[in-house]
Design a protein around this motif. Structure first.
Motif, PDB file in Angstrom:
ATOM      1  N   ALA A 131     -34.035  83.304  32.663  1.00 25.91           N
ATOM      2  CA  ALA A 131     -34.224  82.327  31.365  1.00 25.91           C
ATOM      3  C   ALA A 131     -34.388  82.905  29.976  1.00 25.91           C
ATOM      4  CB  ALA A 131     -35.118  81.237  31.928  1.00 25.91           C
ATOM      5  N   ILE A 132     -35.455  83.886  30.008  1.00 26.73           N
ATOM      6  CA  ILE A 132     -35.904  84.604  28.611  1.00 26.73           C
ATOM      7  C   ILE A 132     -34.351  85.382  28.101  1.00 26.73           C
ATOM      8  CG2 ILE A 132     -37.476  86.428  27.788  1.00 26.73           C
ATOM      9  CD1 ILE A 132     -39.512  85.505  29.681  1.00 26.73           C
ATOM     10  N   ILE A 133     -33.965  86.003  29.191  1.00 27.44           N
ATOM     11  CA  ILE A 133     -32.603  86.868  28.842  1.00 27.44           C
ATOM     12  C   ILE A 133     -31.453  85.932  28.486  1.00 27.44           C
ATOM     13  CG2 ILE A 133     -30.860  88.279  29.693  1.00 27.44           C
ATOM     14  CD1 ILE A 133     -32.772  89.367  31.692  1.00 27.44           C
ATOM     15  N   VAL A 181     -21.431  87.711  33.008  1.00 25.53           N
ATOM     16  CA  VAL A 181     -22.545  88.299  33.781  1.00 25.53           C
ATOM     17  C   VAL A 181     -23.605  87.516  33.922  1.00 25.53           C
ATOM     18  CG1 VAL A 181     -24.361  90.263  33.668  1.00 25.53           C
ATOM     19  CG2 VAL A 181     -22.077  90.770  33.185  1.00 25.53           C
ATOM     20  N   LEU A 182     -24.202  86.783  32.848  1.00 20.12           N
ATOM     21  CA  LEU A 182     -25.360  85.819  32.774  1.00 20.12           C
ATOM     22  C   LEU A 182     -25.006  84.664  33.749  1.00 20.12           C
ATOM     23  CD1 LEU A 182     -26.882  85.954  29.147  1.00 20.12           C
ATOM     24  CD2 LEU A 182     -27.674  86.692  31.305  1.00 20.12           C
ATOM     25  N   VAL A 184     -22.753  84.655  36.224  1.00 18.63           N
ATOM     26  CA  VAL A 184     -22.851  84.950  37.733  1.00 18.63           C
ATOM     27  C   VAL A 184     -24.316  85.031  38.158  1.00 18.63           C
ATOM     28  CG1 VAL A 184     -22.307  86.872  39.207  1.00 18.63           C
ATOM     29  CG2 VAL A 184     -20.738  86.123  37.426  1.00 18.63           C
ATOM     30  N   LEU A 185     -25.176  85.578  37.219  1.00 25.40           N
ATOM     31  CA  LEU A 185     -26.447  85.753  37.640  1.00 25.40           C
ATOM     32  C   LEU A 185     -27.312  84.257  38.076  1.00 25.40           C
ATOM     33  CD1 LEU A 185     -28.044  88.677  35.480  1.00 25.40           C
ATOM     34  CD2 LEU A 185     -27.729  88.679  38.125  1.00 25.40           C
ATOM     35  N   VAL A 186     -27.017  83.318  36.890  1.00 28.24           N
ATOM     36  CA  VAL A 186     -27.631  82.248  37.058  1.00 28.24           C
ATOM     37  C   VAL A 186     -27.007  81.453  38.252  1.00 28.24           C
ATOM     38  CG1 VAL A 186     -27.578  79.789  35.826  1.00 28.24           C
ATOM     39  CG2 VAL A 186     -28.001  81.781  34.672  1.00 28.24           C
ATOM     40  N   MET A 187     -25.691  81.440  38.439  1.00 31.48           N
ATOM     41  CA  MET A 187     -25.213  80.731  39.725  1.00 31.48           C
ATOM     42  C   MET A 187     -25.616  81.295  41.153  1.00 31.48           C
ATOM     43  SD  MET A 187     -23.476  78.173  38.177  1.00 31.48           S
ATOM     44  CE  MET A 187     -22.940  77.785  36.488  1.00 31.48           C
ATOM     45  N   MET A 188     -25.729  82.583  40.959  1.00 28.31           N
ATOM     46  CA  MET A 188     -26.022  83.125  42.413  1.00 28.31           C
ATOM     47  C   MET A 188     -27.634  83.454  42.692  1.00 28.31           C
ATOM     48  SD  MET A 188     -23.187  83.873  43.713  1.00 28.31           S
ATOM     49  CE  MET A 188     -22.403  82.315  42.920  1.00 28.31           C
ATOM     50  N   ILE A 220     -13.045  80.331  33.265  1.00 29.13           N
ATOM     51  CA  ILE A 220     -12.741  79.723  31.883  1.00 29.13           C
ATOM     52  C   ILE A 220     -12.993  80.865  31.025  1.00 29.13           C
ATOM     53  CG2 ILE A 220     -13.407  78.127  30.206  1.00 29.13           C
ATOM     54  CD1 ILE A 220     -11.608  76.922  32.489  1.00 29.13           C
ATOM     55  N   GLN A 221     -14.227  81.597  31.124  1.00 30.89           N
ATOM     56  CA  GLN A 221     -14.739  82.673  30.377  1.00 30.89           C
ATOM     57  C   GLN A 221     -13.338  83.754  30.499  1.00 30.89           C
ATOM     58  OE1 GLN A 221     -16.732  83.548  28.301  1.00 30.89           O
ATOM     59  NE2 GLN A 221     -18.298  82.054  28.349  1.00 30.89           N
TER      60      GLN A 221
END
Length: 351
Positions: A131-133, A181-182, A184-188, A220-221
Motif C-alpha cells: 500500500a505504501i509503495i 507489476v503493482l 499483479v502484486l495487489v491481485m495475487m 488493458i495495461q
C-alpha cells in the motif's frame, strides 16, 4: 453542427465513440459501487474504509470521463492532424489528475479489504508495504506528469516556445510497466491465504476466481503500452485515453464484484424458496448469507469460522452445548452460518 469545436463538419473523428465508451463504463461502474454500498450499509451494516475509498475512486474515474468527453469536443479523436483547429490546442492540452487518483484508489480499496481476513504477521505487513509503495509510486507519477514540461504551461499553451519537455513515450511506457507489476502484486496477495484455508474446493475456486478478475486490468495495461509506443503526435493519444477510461472504471468494477456475491446468494435463495416461505423459515435471520467478515487473523490452519461475526455453534434448548458446526461456508465475500436447534420435550408425569 460538427462534434469538434471550430472544425470542419466533414472532418472525420472518433470523438463520439470515445465519449460513448467513457459514459457507458462510468455508468456501469457507478451501478457496481451503488450495489456495494447497498450491501455494506443496508444489508450487512458493516461498512469499512475500503468502501469509502472506492467511492472516491469512482468520483475520480467519473472526473476523468468528463474531461475525456470535453476533450473530444476540442479535438480528441480527430483522425488527421491537419483537421485540428489551432485555437483548440490550449483547451485540448489541459491536464488533470483524475486518472492517477482513480487507479490508486481501487488498489488501496482492495488492499484495505484484505485486512478483513488476512492473518496477523507477514501477510498484513506485506499488505501495508505494498500500500505504501502504491501511494508513493502514484504520487510520484502525478508530480512528474504535472511537471512534464518546464515551464509547466508549455504542455497546453502552444504559444510558449522556450523551455523543454520530458520525452513522453519513454516516461509513460515505464509508468505503465510499473503499474502492471503493482497490479499483479495487489491481485495475487490474498491467494496464498485463501488457497491454504479450510473451505470446500468449489468455494475456494470461486473466491480465487473473483480475485483473479484483476487480470483484465493487466490486459488493458498491455493494450495501453502498445498505444503509447505508437504515439507520434498529440492526436494519437485518443486510443490511449480511451483505454485509460476503460482501465480505471474496470478497476472500480473488479474491486466491487467480490463484495456483491452475498447479494446474489441472498436473492437467489429468496427466488428459490419464495418470499413468503423465506420469511417464515428464517425470520429476522433471513440475511444469514450476508454476514460481514470479522476483522481478525486467519491462519493457514484455521477454519473459516473465525471470519464470521459470531461463533457458530449448535445449541440444545436444555442448556447443553453441542459440538461446533462443522460446516462454515464462505460464499463469495459472505459467511454462511449453519445453526441447528434441537427442541427436547419431556412428557409430564401424572400426579
Amino acid at each position: 453542427m460538427p462534434w469538434t469545436f471550430n472544425a470542419d463538419g466533414n472532418a472525420p473523428t472518433d470523438g463520439v465513440w470515445i465519449s460513448a465508451v467513457a459514459i457507458i463504463f462510468t455508468t456501469f461502474s457507478l451501478v457496481c459501487v451503488l450495489l456495494r454500498l447497498y450491501v455494506r450499509l443496508v444489508l450487512v451494516k458493516a461498512s469499512g474504509i475500503d468502501d469509502f475509498v472506492i467511492v472516491l475512486g469512482w468520483v475520480a474515474s467519473c472526473g476523468f470521463a468528463v474531461v475525456t468527453v470535453i476533450q473530444t469536443r476540442w479535438g480528441l479523436g480527430l483522425q488527421h492532424i491537419d483537421d485540428m483547429p489551432p485555437g483548440n490546442l490550449y483547451n485540448f492540452g489541459l491536464p488533470g489528475p483524475s486518472y492517477i487518483t482513480s487507479i490508486l484508489c481501487f488498489k488501496l480499496s482492495l488492499l484495505l479489504s484484505y485486512f478483513r481476513f488476512l492473518p496477523q504477521g507477514i501477510w498484513k505487513l506485506l499488505t501495508v508495504i505494498i500500500a505504501i509503495i502504491c501511494v508513493l509510486f502514484h504520487a510520484s507519477f502525478l508530480v512528474v506528469q504535472i511537471n512534464l514540461c518546464t515551464p509547466v504551461a508549455k504542455q497546453w499553451d502552444p504559444s510558449i516556445t522556450h523551455g523543454h519537455c520530458i520525452e513522453a513515450v519513454p516516461f509513460y511506457t515505464t509508468v505503465a510497466a510499473m503499474t502492471i507489476v503493482l497490479d499483479v502484486l495487489v491481485m495475487m496477495l490474498p491467494f496464498p491465504t485463501l488457497y491454504a484455508s479450510k473451505i470446500q474446493t468449489r468455494k475456494k475456486a470461486v473466491l480465487l476466481g473473483l480475485f483473479a478478475l484483476g487480470v483484465f486490468i493487466t490486459i488493458i495495461q498491455m493494450f495501453r503500452i502498445q498505444t503509447i509506443k505508437s504515439l507520434a503526435n498529440y492526436l494519437d493519444s485518443a486510443k490511449l485515453i480511451m483505454w485509460s477510461t476503460i482501465e480505471n472504471n474496470l478497476g472500480v468494477i473488479v474491486t466491487c464484484v467480490p463484495t456483491l456475491a452475498p447479494l446474489l446468494k441472498y436473492f437467489s435463495e429468496k427466488t428459490r424458496r419464495g418470499t413468503t416461505e423465506g420469511n417464515t423459515r428464517y425470520g429476522r435471520n433471513s440475511t444469514y448469507a450476508l454476514n460481514a467478515w470479522k476483522e481478525g487473523g486467519l491462519g493457514a490452519g484455521d477454519d473459516m469460522q473465525c471470519l464470521s461475526s459470531n461463533a457458530d455453534r449448535e445449541i440444545d434448548i436444555t442448556g447443553s452445548k453441542a459440538a461446533e458446526s462443522q460446516e462454515n461456508i464462505l460464499e463469495g465475500l459472505g459467511i454462511v452460518r449453519k445453526t441447528e436447534v434441537t427442541v427436547v420435550r419431556q412428557a409430564s408425569r401424572e400426579v
